[in-house]
Design a protein around this motif. Structure first.
Motif, PDB file in Angstrom:
ATOM      1  N   LEU A  87       0.718  -1.145  -0.209  1.00 59.47           N
ATOM      2  CA  LEU A  87      -0.013  -0.623  -0.037  1.00 59.47           C
ATOM      3  C   LEU A  87       0.473   0.862  -0.664  1.00 59.47           C
ATOM      4  CD1 LEU A  87      -3.362  -0.085   0.858  1.00 59.47           C
ATOM      5  CD2 LEU A  87      -2.208   1.309   2.941  1.00 59.47           C
ATOM      6  N   MET A  88       1.861   1.168   0.675  1.00 56.99           N
ATOM      7  CA  MET A  88       2.742   2.311   0.537  1.00 56.99           C
ATOM      8  C   MET A  88       3.669   2.964   0.076  1.00 56.99           C
ATOM      9  SD  MET A  88       2.632   3.695   4.305  1.00 56.99           S
ATOM     10  CE  MET A  88       5.063   4.990   4.044  1.00 56.99           C
ATOM     11  N   ARG A  89       4.435   1.537  -1.200  1.00 56.52           N
ATOM     12  CA  ARG A  89       4.724   1.448  -2.403  1.00 56.52           C
ATOM     13  C   ARG A  89       3.740   1.937  -2.889  1.00 56.52           C
ATOM     14  NH1 ARG A  89       8.465   2.811  -3.720  1.00 56.52           N
ATOM     15  NH2 ARG A  89      10.027   1.878  -2.719  1.00 56.52           N
ATOM     16  N   GLY A  90       2.481   1.709  -3.107  1.00 58.43           N
ATOM     17  CA  GLY A  90       1.947   2.631  -4.584  1.00 58.43           C
ATOM     18  C   GLY A  90       1.775   3.609  -4.245  1.00 58.43           C
ATOM     19  N   GLU A  91       1.443   4.332  -2.903  1.00 65.14           N
ATOM     20  CA  GLU A  91       0.971   5.712  -2.296  1.00 65.14           C
ATOM     21  C   GLU A  91       2.498   6.686  -3.233  1.00 65.14           C
ATOM     22  OE1 GLU A  91      -0.823   7.571  -1.037  1.00 65.14           O
ATOM     23  OE2 GLU A  91      -1.742   5.942  -1.200  1.00 65.14           O
ATOM     24  N   VAL A  92       4.113   6.012  -2.763  1.00 62.84           N
ATOM     25  CA  VAL A  92       5.332   6.509  -3.354  1.00 62.84           C
ATOM     26  C   VAL A  92       4.217   6.447  -5.002  1.00 62.84           C
ATOM     27  CG1 VAL A  92       7.479   6.267  -3.663  1.00 62.84           C
ATOM     28  CG2 VAL A  92       5.999   6.060  -1.355  1.00 62.84           C
ATOM     29  N   ASP A  93       4.499   5.215  -5.504  1.00 63.56           N
ATOM     30  CA  ASP A  93       4.596   5.617  -6.819  1.00 63.56           C
ATOM     31  C   ASP A  93       3.307   6.441  -7.531  1.00 63.56           C
ATOM     32  OD1 ASP A  93       5.982   3.358  -6.855  1.00 63.56           O
ATOM     33  OD2 ASP A  93       5.003   1.644  -7.159  1.00 63.56           O
ATOM     34  N   GLU A  97       4.254   9.425 -10.213  1.00 67.22           N
ATOM     35  CA  GLU A  97       3.990   9.226 -11.981  1.00 67.22           C
ATOM     36  C   GLU A  97       2.517  10.709 -12.057  1.00 67.22           C
ATOM     37  OE1 GLU A  97       1.195   5.680 -11.224  1.00 67.22           O
ATOM     38  OE2 GLU A  97       2.893   4.353 -11.674  1.00 67.22           O
ATOM     39  N   ALA A  98       3.030  11.276 -10.603  1.00 68.54           N
ATOM     40  CA  ALA A  98       1.956  12.490 -10.993  1.00 68.54           C
ATOM     41  C   ALA A  98       3.060  13.285 -11.197  1.00 68.54           C
ATOM     42  CB  ALA A  98       0.920  12.713  -9.682  1.00 68.54           C
ATOM     43  N   ALA A  99       3.998  13.499 -10.379  1.00 70.43           N
ATOM     44  CA  ALA A  99       5.146  14.605 -10.569  1.00 70.43           C
ATOM     45  C   ALA A  99       5.441  14.274 -11.908  1.00 70.43           C
ATOM     46  CB  ALA A  99       6.093  14.259  -9.959  1.00 70.43           C
ATOM     47  N   VAL A 100       5.662  13.803 -12.261  1.00 70.04           N
ATOM     48  CA  VAL A 100       6.009  13.356 -13.885  1.00 70.04           C
ATOM     49  C   VAL A 100       5.212  14.293 -14.768  1.00 70.04           C
ATOM     50  CG1 VAL A 100       6.692  12.075 -15.942  1.00 70.04           C
ATOM     51  CG2 VAL A 100       7.240  11.629 -14.171  1.00 70.04           C
ATOM     52  N   ASP A 119       9.346  11.328  -1.332  1.00 75.37           N
ATOM     53  CA  ASP A 119      10.516  10.319  -0.888  1.00 75.37           C
ATOM     54  C   ASP A 119      10.125  10.062   1.443  1.00 75.37           C
ATOM     55  OD1 ASP A 119      11.950  11.698  -2.809  1.00 75.37           O
ATOM     56  OD2 ASP A 119      12.867  13.382  -2.297  1.00 75.37           O
ATOM     57  N   VAL A 120       9.170  11.060   1.554  1.00 73.31           N
ATOM     58  CA  VAL A 120       9.047  11.078   2.854  1.00 73.31           C
ATOM     59  C   VAL A 120       8.730   9.394   3.249  1.00 73.31           C
ATOM     60  CG1 VAL A 120       6.959  12.034   4.647  1.00 73.31           C
ATOM     61  CG2 VAL A 120       8.375  13.461   3.918  1.00 73.31           C
ATOM     62  N   LEU A 121       7.508   9.047   2.212  1.00 74.43           N
ATOM     63  CA  LEU A 121       6.893   7.940   2.429  1.00 74.43           C
ATOM     64  C   LEU A 121       7.402   6.642   1.914  1.00 74.43           C
ATOM     65  CD1 LEU A 121       3.524   8.646   0.938  1.00 74.43           C
ATOM     66  CD2 LEU A 121       4.420   8.771   2.652  1.00 74.43           C
ATOM     67  N   GLU A 122       8.336   6.581   1.668  1.00 76.73           N
ATOM     68  CA  GLU A 122       9.885   5.760   0.896  1.00 76.73           C
ATOM     69  C   GLU A 122      10.821   5.926   1.906  1.00 76.73           C
ATOM     70  OE1 GLU A 122      11.690   6.831  -2.717  1.00 76.73           O
ATOM     71  OE2 GLU A 122      11.129   5.759  -3.589  1.00 76.73           O
ATOM     72  N   ALA A 123      11.034   7.336   2.928  1.00 68.29           N
ATOM     73  CA  ALA A 123      11.821   6.973   4.473  1.00 68.29           C
ATOM     74  C   ALA A 123      11.004   5.832   5.186  1.00 68.29           C
ATOM     75  CB  ALA A 123      11.661   7.787   4.809  1.00 68.29           C
ATOM     76  N   VAL A 124       9.453   5.901   5.402  1.00 65.18           N
ATOM     77  CA  VAL A 124       8.375   5.241   5.821  1.00 65.18           C
ATOM     78  C   VAL A 124       8.596   3.867   5.907  1.00 65.18           C
ATOM     79  CG1 VAL A 124       6.772   4.947   6.667  1.00 65.18           C
ATOM     80  CG2 VAL A 124       7.264   6.646   6.386  1.00 65.18           C
ATOM     81  N   LEU A 125       8.788   3.159   4.587  1.00 63.87           N
ATOM     82  CA  LEU A 125       8.720   2.079   3.998  1.00 63.87           C
ATOM     83  C   LEU A 125      10.206   1.603   4.066  1.00 63.87           C
ATOM     84  CD1 LEU A 125       8.050   2.663   0.174  1.00 63.87           C
ATOM     85  CD2 LEU A 125       7.115   0.411   2.838  1.00 63.87           C
ATOM     86  N   ARG A 126      12.032   2.309   4.539  1.00 59.62           N
ATOM     87  CA  ARG A 126      12.737   1.911   5.123  1.00 59.62           C
ATOM     88  C   ARG A 126      12.736   1.816   6.490  1.00 59.62           C
ATOM     89  NH1 ARG A 126      14.262   5.387   0.574  1.00 59.62           N
ATOM     90  NH2 ARG A 126      14.154   6.884   2.917  1.00 59.62           N
TER      91      ARG A 126
END
Length: 127
Positions: A87-93, A97-100, A119-126
């Protein structure tokens, strides 16, 4: 024998995110607050189960009302750690995609905000 670090539980991940949210709020980091609130809401929504039709009783003065203690309670779905990570990976992706797309539409500032939220959410994933 190798000591493996135990994986966090879903509750621990959620608690960590709430701690990060509080820190972001104290630091007035609006983008981090937005990203963390959104991710916590996504987890909560994923735990929701579809409502089942309820039975009604004719004694109520309100048509279709449900009577009784717990009549409006519903069990929550339990997510696994893998579910939460996906779910978190989906939020990051989604943000990347929206940024592009937004950058292509000529809004580089908003695109950068979305990348920072990712980036904030990827930090949570790590974690």
């Amino acid at each position: 024998m190798t000591d493996a670090t135990p994986l966090p539980t879903v509750d621990e991940v959620r608690a960590s995110m709430r701690t990060s949210l509080k820190e972001a709020m104290r630091g007035r980091d609006k983008l981090a607050v937005s990203a963390l609130r959104s991710a916590l809401s996504a987890i909560d929504n994923a735990e929701a189960v579809p409502a089942e039709p309820t039975t009604t009783r004719d004694e109520s003065p309100i048509a279709g009302a449900v009577i009784g203690v717990g009549a409006t309670e519903a069990a929550r779905r339990e997510l696994s750690l893998d579910d939460v990570r996906a779910l978190m990976r989906g939020e990051v992706d989604e943000r990347r995609e929206a940024a592009v797309e937004i950058e292509g539409a000529g809004h580089p500032d908003r695109a950068e905000d979305l990348r920072r939220e990712a980036d904030v959410l990827e930090a949570v994933l790590r974690g």
